[in-house]
Design an enzyme around this catalytic site. Structure first.
Site, PDB file in Angstrom:
ATOM      1  N   HIS A 138       0.721  -1.299   0.016  1.00  0.00           N
ATOM      2  CA  HIS A 138       0.035   0.030   0.092  1.00  0.00           C
ATOM      3  C   HIS A 138       0.760   1.171  -0.065  1.00  0.00           C
ATOM      4  O   HIS A 138       1.863   1.463   0.787  1.00  0.00           O
ATOM      5  CB  HIS A 138      -0.787   0.151   1.152  1.00  0.00           C
ATOM      6  N   CYS A 153       8.434   7.654  -6.002  1.00  0.00           N
ATOM      7  CA  CYS A 153       9.596   8.533  -6.307  1.00  0.00           C
ATOM      8  C   CYS A 153       8.974   9.915  -6.787  1.00  0.00           C
ATOM      9  O   CYS A 153       8.003  10.178  -7.393  1.00  0.00           O
ATOM     10  CB  CYS A 153       9.916   8.003  -7.768  1.00  0.00           C
TER      11      CYS A 153
END
EC number: 2.3.1.225
Length: 332
Positions: A138, A153
């Site tokens: 998750h 990212c």
């Protein structure tokens, strides 16, 4: 509620700041290289044409892979991994943790799941109300479960996982190629400006900064790309490198490592001509993966993939009759 929505809206806006920074630097580098270096500084037409051709190939591949890494949505578990209405009702009505674990265990028998939580229980996401497939986690930023999640990212403002991991790797590789080409072609003119062989002007500062920025990004990308090459060779995600996946027979960092060649094929596909093109060619659908300790005939990715792709009640009936189709074999 209004305050919470406002905060989420602000968070979404601020999350695009790193992407805006990278985009701004890339656009400036395009102007500096094409106009200030090639059109203003270079005097040899043949050299100018050669530089521009190679530069634009690198630039297009960089932008293409960056776009794909940003805008490819992360894959989430299919409906087969979500609790049915009756299962969800039974799970929520049961107050005893042991009984809840047993309910999840019974449901998981019908699914190709090999990994467990650290406690040995079935991995279940309370927020998404889904039994997590192998390698699924998750993401608190994306607020969803992501198949084969590697990491979130900020530089692509996206979760890097099964659906875009190949694009992320290609983005890193083409970024390095872009930086190397810019630095190598700019270096001689950097020296000429430095020693005074070329006249001072706006082009001088653009060329100087081009070299410094290209080298700076190359060094940082080199370490990151090298680390992910090592992860691909070992068939691990960033999360699995820090915390080994747990199987029925215990934790195993190499549980998904099926050899260098097959590890590469899982990410890039079997057609090597498409390895360096940002089109999706990864094997499987992200819900199950070959295991080092499984025989190939019992491997859900190689042998039973079609079974789990069919819709309807036949899957559950077949699972009930035959039991779980995934069997872990311990190594001798």
């Amino acid at each position: 509620m209004a305050l919470s929505r406002a905060l989420r809206c602000c968070q979404r806006i601020f999350s695009w700041i790193p992407v805006s920074i990278i985009s701004s630097v890339v656009l400036w580098s395009y102007y500096a290289y094409v106009f200030e270096l090639c059109f203003v500084t270079l005097s040899n037409d043949l050299e100018r044409v050669g530089y521009l051709l190679i530069f634009h190939v690198c630039f297009i591949m960089f932008c293409w892979t960056y776009w794909k890494a940003i805008f490819t949505p992360p894959s989430s578990p299919s409906k087969k991994f979500h609790l049915s209405y009756s299962d969800k009702e039974s799970y929520e009505m049961e107050e005893r943790p042991d009984a809840q674990k047993q309910i999840l265990t019974e449901i998981a028998r019908k699914l190709p799941i090999c990994t467990r939580a650290q406690s040995g229980a079935i991995r279940f996401c309370d927020r998404c109300q889904v039994i997590k497939p192998d390698r699924c986690h998750h993401c608190s930023v994306c607020e969803t479960c992501v198949l084969k999640m590697d990491h979130h990212c900020p530089w692509v403002n996206n979760c890097v996982g099964f659906s875009n991991y190949k694009f992320f790797l290609l983005f890193l590789s083409y970024s390095m190629i872009y930086c190397v080409f810019v630095a190598s072609t700019v270096f001689q003119y950097f020296l000429k400006f430095w020693v005074g062989d070329l006249p001072n002007g706006p082009a001088k500062f653009h060329v100087l900064f081009l070299l410094f920025v290209a080298l700076m990004f190359f060094v940082s990308l080199m370490f990151l790309f090298g680390y992910h090459c090592w992860l691909v060779a070992k068939n691990r995600s960033t999360l699995e490198a820090f915390s080994a996946p747990v199987f029925q027979n215990g934790p195993d960092r190499n549980g998904f490592n099926v050899g260098l060649s097959r590890n590469l094929q899982q990410v890039f596909g079997e057609d090597k001509k498409l390895w360096f093109i940002p089109v999706f060619t990864s094997q499987g659908d992200g819900h199950y993966f070959p295991l080092r300790t499984l025989r190939e005939s019992e491997n859900p990715l190689l042998a039973n993939e079609g079974k789990w792709m069919e819709d309807g009640g036949s899957d559950e009936e077949s699972a009930d009759e035959n039991g779980p189709s995934v069997i872990i074999r311990t190594e001798s």
